[in-house]
Design an enzyme around this catalytic site. Structure first.
Site, PDB file in Angstrom:
ATOM      1  CG  HIS A 266      -8.788   5.952 -74.987  1.00  0.00           C
ATOM      2  ND1 HIS A 266      -8.853   6.505 -73.733  1.00  0.00           N
ATOM      3  CD2 HIS A 266      -7.513   6.146 -75.416  1.00  0.00           C
ATOM      4  CE1 HIS A 266      -7.662   7.009 -73.410  1.00  0.00           C
ATOM      5  NE2 HIS A 266      -6.834   6.799 -74.418  1.00  0.00           N
ATOM      6  CD  GLU A 267      -5.993   4.623 -78.594  1.00  0.00           C
ATOM      7  OE1 GLU A 267      -5.442   5.642 -79.053  1.00  0.00           O
ATOM      8  OE2 GLU A 267      -5.686   4.127 -77.487  1.00  0.00           O
ATOM      9  CG  HIS A 270      -5.860   9.801 -78.130  1.00  0.00           C
ATOM     10  ND1 HIS A 270      -5.378  10.818 -77.357  1.00  0.00           N
ATOM     11  CD2 HIS A 270      -5.817   8.680 -77.350  1.00  0.00           C
ATOM     12  CE1 HIS A 270      -5.032  10.338 -76.151  1.00  0.00           C
ATOM     13  NE2 HIS A 270      -5.303   9.044 -76.122  1.00  0.00           N
ATOM     14  CD  GLU A 296      -5.058   9.467 -72.114  1.00  0.00           C
ATOM     15  OE1 GLU A 296      -4.425   9.569 -73.179  1.00  0.00           O
ATOM     16  OE2 GLU A 296      -5.581   8.399 -71.739  1.00  0.00           O
TER      17      GLU A 296
HETATM   18 ZN    ZN Z   1      -4.956   7.755 -74.500  1.00  0.00          ZN
END
Ligand code: ZN
Length: 503
Positions: A266-267, A270, A296
């Protein structure tokens, strides 16, 4: 004349952005490195910097430069680099200067006190003690919306901080259609007699192996460690410290595989967005992320669309088995894949799966909208929360700690933020479907461990666009249609129907 005015404007704004990166670095240090007693002085550093940044953002010279540039040919094309720069700086300047100083200070104070009260209220499961703070925060948010102005409804003004240019009516429409398709899908999954065994995810996963494997996969999908770092924090985040320095964090649980691994994906998603922004445009709107929802979408695309797919694990599972022989040596790929895609209605948003997650957001979005518009009283909020959980997820929290008190957002004055999580899921699915079409079938590429084509596609279509278009415009340009709930629903049905034996 206007060229030099434009250069002055850019220099000023870029320097403000450099100050903001120092603020980010302090924040990263506070979360990752700072000794326990460093807090008081850190607060002094941070408040000095944020005051300085605010002063620069509301500098009257900005207003003069902007009015001089309004009729300049540089502003003629609103989507060119210079047009985007002028348009977006004006937007921020107008917002910052419209808010009375007393209101800003009162909001800051209410947020600090609100968060403190929320922590105690959550610990003691005592909503009543938090209610006056929440009332004050929503009253101030209404004042904020009035001061800022809005196209249709006060919520527009708050949403605009996170999704610039987005309208409440539009978000409510898309999320409403998502809810109407999602509620029956989640109910059908919950009623399915098939239940994957999630026991395999709770076996022993040694920390060093988790870290090694997580770093390896993050690098494979394209997080550039020569321009980034991975560290440990209690609450994972991603922070861009500068054009060549992007830092992500995760947390490790030796008895839960998903926590660190999907957190890293997830990160890293980003981070890949931040690393894909145009470095030469650093600090200026064409080189900055466009919205929270699009940010996101990048994290969720890598975490869910890619990272929870069977194709992805056909590639990585043999490596995972070598890293975790004791935990996964005897587990077939299909059982592991079913476990990481376990769907079940639950009470806590941050632990929710890919399918039910958006229902948690819908509850919050609808309630904060009602609170802001005075259709719901704060005193009635816990009851309204329970009713919505029952009707959307089929379950009801036994107490407010696992209900309305679970999130920090409202207590800190973040109203209008929640929908960006779901917008992220919707954008992710729509972009992924388009990439799949443009690149001729992503599954085969993922299975071969080829992530560069997808990453390059995202960089060209999304990252390099910066703020030249709004999030909604960008998605429509890239996918040829406005944001819709359909790609996400199609993705969820295609994935979960075989796993749960739905027809
Ligand atoms: Zn996030």
């Amino acid at each position: 004349m206007s060229t030099s005015t434009y250069e002055q404007l850019c220099r000023h704004v870029r320097q403000t952005a450099v100050f903001a990166t120092i603020e980010s670095l302090l924040y990263w240090d506070e979360r990752c490195m700072m000794p326990p007693h460093g807090g008081a002085f850190r607060a002094e550093q941070a408040s000095l910097l944020s005051g300085l940044i605010h002063e620069r953002q509301t500098d009257p010279r900005l207003g003069e430069w902007l009015s001089e540039l309004a009729a300049s040919p540089l502003a003629a094309d609103p989507h060119s680099d210079s047009g985007t720069t002028i348009r977006q700086i004006k937007r921020l300047y107008d917002k910052k200067t419209r808010l009375p100083r007393e209101l800003v200070e009162e909001l800051t104070r209410a947020a600090v006190l609100g968060q403190q009260a929320w922590q105690v209220a959550r610990r003691d499961d005592d909503f009543a003690s938090f209610a006056p703070h929440l009332e004050r925060i929503f009253r101030l948010k209404r004042e904020q919306a009035q001061a800022l102005g809005y196209p249709q409804t006060p919520y527009d003004a708050l949403l605009d901080d996170f999704e610039p240019g987005e309208l409440t009516s539009h978000v409510a429409g898309v999320l409403g259609r998502l809810r109407d398709s999602l509620v029956p899908l989640v109910a059908a999954i919950a009623d399915s007699p098939r239940r994957p065994s999630v026991e395999v995810l709770h076996r022993h996963y040694p920390l060093e192996a988790q870290e090694r494997f997580g770093r390896h996969v993050a690098a494979c999908i394209g997080f550039d460690f020569s321009r980034g770092r991975l560290d440990v924090t209690a609450h994972p985040f991603c922070s861009g410290i500068g054009p060549q320095d992007c830092r992500i964090t995760t947390r490790y649980d030796e008895h839960y595989f998903n926590s660190a691994f999907f957190g890293i994906l997830h990160e890293a998603g980003h981070g890949i967005y931040d690393q894909g922004l145009r470095a030469e445009m650093f600090g200026l709107p064409p080189g900055e992320a466009v919205s929270m929802g699009i940010h996101e979408s990048q994290s969720r695309l890598w975490e869910n669309l890619v990272g929870r797919s069977l194709a992805f694990w056909r590639h990585f599972y043999p490596q995972a088995q070598r890293e975790f022989p004791a935990a996964l040596g005897d587990v077939p790929l299909e059982a592991f894949y079913a476990a990481i895609n376990d769907v079940r209605p639950s009470l806590i948003r941050v632990e929710a799966d890919e399918a039910t997650y958006n229902l948690h957001i819908l509850v919050r979005f609808e309630l904060e909208l009602d609170l802001l518009q005075d259709r719901l009283r704060v005193a009635d909020l816990p009851g309204a929360w329970r009713e919505k959980y029952l009707s959307y997820l089929g379950i009801m929290p036994p107490d407010d700690r696992q209900g309305v008190l679970q999130d920090i957002h409202w207590s800190g004055g973040l109203v209008g933020y929640f929908p960006t999580y779901s917008l992220g899921n919707l954008y992710a699915a729509q972009l992924y479907a388009q990439a799949d079409q443009d690149l001729g079938g992503l599954a085969a590429q993922l299975e071969r461990g080829e992530f560069a084509p997808l990453r390059t596609w995202l960089r060209e279509k999304i990252h390099s666009a910066g703020q030249c278009y709004t999030a909604a415009e960008l998605a429509e340009r890239v996918t040829g249609r406005p944001l819709s709930h359909e790609p996400l629903i199609l993705h969820l049905r295609a994935k979960f129907a075989p796993l749960y034996g739905l027809d």
